[in-house]
Design a protein around this motif. Structure first.
Motif, PDB file in Angstrom:
ATOM      1  N   MET A 102       7.011   9.190  -2.157  1.00  0.00           N
ATOM      2  CA  MET A 102       5.904   9.658  -1.395  1.00  0.00           C
ATOM      3  C   MET A 102       4.507   9.210  -2.222  1.00  0.00           C
ATOM      4  SD  MET A 102       4.914  11.371   0.994  1.00  0.00           S
ATOM      5  CE  MET A 102       3.819  12.482   1.513  1.00  0.00           C
ATOM      6  N   LYS A 103       4.858   8.948  -3.411  1.00  0.00           N
ATOM      7  CA  LYS A 103       3.500   8.401  -4.405  1.00  0.00           C
ATOM      8  C   LYS A 103       3.036   7.114  -3.882  1.00  0.00           C
ATOM      9  CE  LYS A 103       1.615   7.763  -8.610  1.00  0.00           C
ATOM     10  NZ  LYS A 103       1.890   7.861 -10.165  1.00  0.00           N
ATOM     11  N   ASN A 104       4.142   5.942  -3.621  1.00  0.00           N
ATOM     12  CA  ASN A 104       3.906   4.824  -3.063  1.00  0.00           C
ATOM     13  C   ASN A 104       3.407   4.840  -1.544  1.00  0.00           C
ATOM     14  OD1 ASN A 104       3.952   2.039  -2.856  1.00  0.00           O
ATOM     15  ND2 ASN A 104       5.986   2.026  -2.466  1.00  0.00           N
ATOM     16  N   SER A 105       3.729   5.648  -0.679  1.00  0.00           N
ATOM     17  CA  SER A 105       3.278   5.914   0.693  1.00  0.00           C
ATOM     18  C   SER A 105       1.960   6.409   0.763  1.00  0.00           C
ATOM     19  CB  SER A 105       4.335   6.818   1.435  1.00  0.00           C
ATOM     20  OG  SER A 105       5.665   6.339   1.673  1.00  0.00           O
ATOM     21  N   THR A 106       1.424   7.306  -0.483  1.00  0.00           N
ATOM     22  CA  THR A 106       0.287   7.698  -0.417  1.00  0.00           C
ATOM     23  C   THR A 106      -0.791   6.760  -0.704  1.00  0.00           C
ATOM     24  OG1 THR A 106       0.796   9.868  -0.921  1.00  0.00           O
ATOM     25  CG2 THR A 106      -1.282   9.532  -1.550  1.00  0.00           C
ATOM     26  N   ALA A 107      -0.321   6.008  -1.886  1.00  0.00           N
ATOM     27  CA  ALA A 107      -1.298   4.799  -2.361  1.00  0.00           C
ATOM     28  C   ALA A 107      -1.385   4.046  -1.091  1.00  0.00           C
ATOM     29  CB  ALA A 107      -0.568   4.016  -3.421  1.00  0.00           C
ATOM     30  N   LEU A 112      -1.464   4.285   1.864  1.00  0.00           N
ATOM     31  CA  LEU A 112      -2.053   4.898   2.898  1.00  0.00           C
ATOM     32  C   LEU A 112      -3.614   4.885   2.762  1.00  0.00           C
ATOM     33  CD1 LEU A 112      -2.013   6.369   5.954  1.00  0.00           C
ATOM     34  CD2 LEU A 112      -1.800   8.488   4.577  1.00  0.00           C
ATOM     35  N   LYS A 113      -3.856   5.259   1.389  1.00  0.00           N
ATOM     36  CA  LYS A 113      -5.110   5.056   1.000  1.00  0.00           C
ATOM     37  C   LYS A 113      -5.904   3.566   0.873  1.00  0.00           C
ATOM     38  CE  LYS A 113      -5.760   8.889  -2.443  1.00  0.00           C
ATOM     39  NZ  LYS A 113      -6.048   9.118  -3.745  1.00  0.00           N
ATOM     40  N   ARG A 122      -6.711   3.102   4.399  1.00  0.00           N
ATOM     41  CA  ARG A 122      -8.079   3.749   5.016  1.00  0.00           C
ATOM     42  C   ARG A 122      -9.119   2.803   4.419  1.00  0.00           C
ATOM     43  NH1 ARG A 122      -8.175   9.973   4.403  1.00  0.00           N
ATOM     44  NH2 ARG A 122      -9.831   9.603   6.250  1.00  0.00           N
ATOM     45  N   MET A 128      -4.517   8.292  11.326  1.00  0.00           N
ATOM     46  CA  MET A 128      -4.597   9.342  10.337  1.00  0.00           C
ATOM     47  C   MET A 128      -3.894  10.692  10.860  1.00  0.00           C
ATOM     48  SD  MET A 128      -4.836   8.494   7.231  1.00  0.00           S
ATOM     49  CE  MET A 128      -4.957   9.902   6.397  1.00  0.00           C
ATOM     50  N   ARG A 184      -0.601  12.571   9.689  1.00  0.00           N
ATOM     51  CA  ARG A 184      -0.552  14.100   9.434  1.00  0.00           C
ATOM     52  C   ARG A 184       0.346  14.707  10.122  1.00  0.00           C
ATOM     53  NH1 ARG A 184      -6.628  13.422   9.038  1.00  0.00           N
ATOM     54  NH2 ARG A 184      -6.890  13.323   6.666  1.00  0.00           N
ATOM     55  N   LEU A 187       3.848  14.045   8.863  1.00  0.00           N
ATOM     56  CA  LEU A 187       3.992  14.814   7.786  1.00  0.00           C
ATOM     57  C   LEU A 187       4.409  16.224   8.062  1.00  0.00           C
ATOM     58  CD1 LEU A 187       1.812  12.904   5.130  1.00  0.00           C
ATOM     59  CD2 LEU A 187       4.173  12.862   5.337  1.00  0.00           C
TER      60      LEU A 187
END
Length: 112
Positions: free
Chosen positions: A1-6, A8-9, A12, A95, A99, A102
């Motif tokens: 999940m951390k990789n996906s969050t990075a 996604l950032k 953006r 986004m 969301r 998720l």
């Protein structure tokens, strides 16, 4: 999940950088072709936007693959970076969809 969050950032940030860069490039082109000024601005902003767009395209494609988007959706999201202001609209839509996706995953985990 951390990789996906990075990822996604990164998407953006690059969506906004690409959108602002394209708006600045359009304004610089109007100044150059309409008033004979801003030749250097077109070269500098054009180069920055070009590199930012290439990064945007790679990150959007990677994000789309991770989220299981069809190729047509990835193409539309990537093409949004070529039309002034559309990258902002595409970013908001992506986004919203992420969301919602998720939230569905969270509900599925809670119901198990």
């Amino acid at each position: 999940m951390k990789n996906s969050t990075a990822l996604l950032k990164a998407y953006r940030v690059l969506a906004y950088v690409t959108g602002v860069g394209l708006l600045l490039l359009c304004a610089s082109c109007v100044a150059w072709y309409g008033f004979g000024t801003a030749q250097v601005a077109v070269a500098v902003v054009g180069t920055i936007h070009g590199w930012a767009f290439m990064l945007y395209a790679v990150v959007a494609f990677t994000l789309g693959n991770k989220l299981g988007w069809p190729m047509s959706r990835m193409a539309w999201v990537i093409l949004a970076g070529t039309i002034p202001t559309c990258s902002f609209i595409a970013e908001r839509r992506v986004m919203q969809d992420v969301r919602a996706q998720l939230a569905e995953q969270d509900e599925a985990l809670v119901s198990v």
